[in-house]
Scaffold this motif. Structure first.
Motif, mmCIF file in Angstrom:
data_model
loop_
_atom_site.group_PDB
_atom_site.id
_atom_site.type_symbol
_atom_site.label_atom_id
_atom_site.label_comp_id
_atom_site.label_asym_id
_atom_site.label_seq_id
_atom_site.Cartn_x
_atom_site.Cartn_y
_atom_site.Cartn_z
ATOM 1 N N SER A 62 0.827 -1.196 0.000
ATOM 2 C CA SER A 62 0.000 0.000 0.000
ATOM 3 C C SER A 62 0.863 1.248 0.000
ATOM 4 O O SER A 62 1.960 1.269 0.546
ATOM 5 C CB SER A 62 -0.917 0.023 1.228
ATOM 6 N N GLY A 80 1.239 5.517 0.793
ATOM 7 C CA GLY A 80 0.885 6.418 1.875
ATOM 8 C C GLY A 80 2.071 6.767 2.735
ATOM 9 O O GLY A 80 2.407 6.026 3.663
ATOM 10 N N THR A 85 2.320 8.974 4.957
ATOM 11 C CA THR A 85 1.948 9.351 6.322
ATOM 12 C C THR A 85 1.021 8.337 6.975
ATOM 13 O O THR A 85 0.428 8.614 8.012
ATOM 14 C CB THR A 85 1.261 10.728 6.325
ATOM 15 N N ASN A 95 -2.986 4.364 3.304
ATOM 16 C CA ASN A 95 -3.806 5.187 2.407
ATOM 17 C C ASN A 95 -3.921 4.451 1.077
ATOM 18 O O ASN A 95 -3.306 4.822 0.093
ATOM 19 C CB ASN A 95 -3.167 6.566 2.226
ATOM 20 N N ASP A 96 -4.714 3.393 1.085
ATOM 21 C CA ASP A 96 -4.763 2.512 -0.077
ATOM 22 C C ASP A 96 -5.988 2.811 -0.932
ATOM 23 O O ASP A 96 -7.056 2.220 -0.756
ATOM 24 C CB ASP A 96 -4.773 1.049 0.369
ATOM 25 N N TRP A 97 -5.815 3.735 -1.862
ATOM 26 C CA TRP A 97 -6.905 4.080 -2.765
ATOM 27 C C TRP A 97 -7.229 2.936 -3.712
ATOM 28 O O TRP A 97 -8.332 2.833 -4.232
ATOM 29 C CB TRP A 97 -6.539 5.323 -3.587
ATOM 30 N N PHE A 118 -8.211 2.663 4.394
ATOM 31 C CA PHE A 118 -7.552 3.872 4.875
ATOM 32 C C PHE A 118 -7.384 3.800 6.394
ATOM 33 O O PHE A 118 -8.219 3.234 7.097
ATOM 34 C CB PHE A 118 -8.366 5.115 4.497
ATOM 35 N N THR A 170 -4.991 5.799 9.911
ATOM 36 C CA THR A 170 -4.640 7.069 10.548
ATOM 37 C C THR A 170 -3.662 7.863 9.683
ATOM 38 O O THR A 170 -2.726 7.293 9.120
ATOM 39 C CB THR A 170 -4.008 6.804 11.923
ATOM 40 N N SER A 171 -3.880 9.156 9.599
ATOM 41 C CA SER A 171 -2.915 10.037 8.923
ATOM 42 C C SER A 171 -1.996 10.634 9.977
ATOM 43 O O SER A 171 -2.419 11.466 10.782
ATOM 44 C CB SER A 171 -3.645 11.145 8.157
#
Length: 322
Positions: A26, A28, A30, A33-35, A40, A42-43
Motif C-alpha cells: 500500500s 501512503g 503518512t 492510504n490505499d486508494w 484507509f 490514521t494520517s
C-alpha cells in the motif's frame, strides 16, 4: 517468474508451485492510504514535521503505530517512507522527505522504518536515489553529480537506514525491508536498472537483503523489465500493461538467471514478513477481524445481560401485583 517480476502493482503475486502466498502493498507516506483497494487508516504527521522533533524514540513509536495498522489489515508492504533530500525549497514532495541533512534524515527514517517493520511489514524506502525534482521526473530526467556529493548527501539517509535495519537483525529477526527506486537517471543510466547502484553499493557494500521495486511502471519509454532484472531490480510496480514488460527472449540463460535472483529476493522479503509469521499464511483471521469479533461478542453479552435483568424485574413486579 515472468508474472512474478511484472505484476508488482500493490502486491506480490501468489505462486502455488512453491507455496508462496499473495501479499498486498500500500501507498501512503503518512500512513495507510490505499486508494487501490479502498482501505484507509490514521494520517500521521508528515515526515518533514516529524523530523523537526529530532526525537527518534517518538518516531519509532509512530512507525510502530503505522505498522500495527498495516498488519491489522494484513497489508505487509508499505511504499514508504520517503527519504530524499531537500535539495531546494521548491521540490513538490518535500513534505514527504525528512530533511536537507542526510545524516538527520537517515536517523529519523531508520527509527520510522524499524518501528514499522517490528510489526512484520516491509518498508520500501524510497526513492533510491537522487529523486529531488518532480518537474519532468518521468521524461528522461538525467541527474548529474559527483560521487562524493552522492554518497555524503543523497545516499546517506538510505545508507544509515539499511545499516540500522541490518544491525537490528534484518529480516531474520523480523525486520524485513525493501527498496523503491526513482524515475530519474544518474548520468545516462536509469536508477531502476543500475547495477552499480543496486548491486555494488546497495547489496554488496551496504549488505542489503531484500527486494527492489521500481517506481510506478508507466514505461515512459525506458522502464524495461529485461533491463531492470538484469540491472539489479526485482519487481515492476505495475500490471503487465506495457510493451516494455514483454520478455521476448525467454530462452536466454542470462535472463532466466536474473529472474531467478529477482524471485529469490522477492521470496526472501515476503517469507520473512508478517504474511507468514503473523497471519497463518493468509488462512487465519487478521488481528483486526478478531478484535471486531471480540467487541461484537462483548456487546451481545452486555445486551443479553441487560435483557435478563429487565425480564427478572418484570416477573417480580408481576408476582407482587398478583
Amino acid at each position: 517468474m515472468f508474472n512474478l517480476v511484472n505484476l508488482g502493482g500493490f502486491q506480490t503475486v501468489a505462486m502455488k508451485s512453491v507455496g508462496k502466498v499473495q501479499t498486498m502493498d500500500s501507498d501512503g507516506g503518512t500512513g495507510l492510504n490505499d486508494w487501490y483497494i479502498g482501505v484507509f487508516g490514521t494520517s500521521f504527521p508528515t515526515a518533514v514535521l516529524i523530523c523537526q522533533t529530532w526525537n527518534t524514540e517518538l518516531t519509532y513509536r509512530t512507525g510502530e503505530a503505522l505498522g500495527a495498522e498495516f498488519a491489522d489489515c494484513e497489508i505487509w508492504g508499505w511504499y514508504g517512507p520517503g527519504m530524499n533530500t531537500h535539495r531546494n525549497a521548491f521540490c513538490g514532495r518535500n513534505f514527504e522527505y525528512y530533511s536537507e541533512d542526510g545524516v538527520l534524515g537517515g536517523y529519523m527514517a531508520s527509527a520510522m522504518v524499524n518501528g514499522g517493520t517490528s510489526n512484520g511489514i516491509y518498508a520500501y524506502i524510497k526513492h533510491f536515489v537522487l529523486n529531488d525534482q518532480e518537474t519532468n521526473r518521468c521524461s528522461f530526467l538525467l541527474t548529474y553529480s559527483d560521487e562524493q556529493a552522492i554518497r555524503e548527501i543523497y545516499m546517506k539517509p538510505f545508507e544509515i537506514c539499511v545499516k540500522a535495519n541490518r544491525d537490528m537483525g534484518g529480516a531474520a529477526a523480523g525486520y524485513p525491508m525493501a527498496v523503491m527506486t526513482s524515475f530519474n537517471f544518474i548520468g545516462d543510466v536509469y536508477c531502476g536498472a543500475n547495477p552499480d547502484l543496486l548491486n555494488d553499493v546497495l547489496r554488496d557494500e551496504w549488505g542489503f537483503q531484500g527486494m527492489v521495486l521500481t517506481d510506478w511502471d508507466g514505461s515512459y519509454g525506458y522502464q524495461l523489465t529485461d533491463d531492470v532484472v538484469r540491472g539489479g531490480g526485482d519487481l515492476m510496480l505495475g500490471f503487465l500493461q506495457h510493451e516494455s514488460n514483454q520478455l521476448t527472449d525467454r530462452d536466454s540463460a542470462t535472463l532466466v538467471k536474473a529472474m531467478r535472483q529477482a524471485a529469490k529476493n522477492i521470496f526472501f522479503t515476503t517469507v520473512n514478513s508478517g504474511a507468514y509469521t503473523r497471519s497463518a499464511s493468509g488462512t487465519g483471521l487478521s488481528p483486526m477481524v478478531k478484535t471486531f469479533i471480540a467487541i461484537d461478542a462483548g456487546i451481545l453479552a452486555a445486551v443479553a445481560a441487560v435483557e435478563a435483568i429487565v425480564i427478572v424485574r418484570w416477573r417480580k413486579k408481576s408476582k407482587t401485583k398478583v
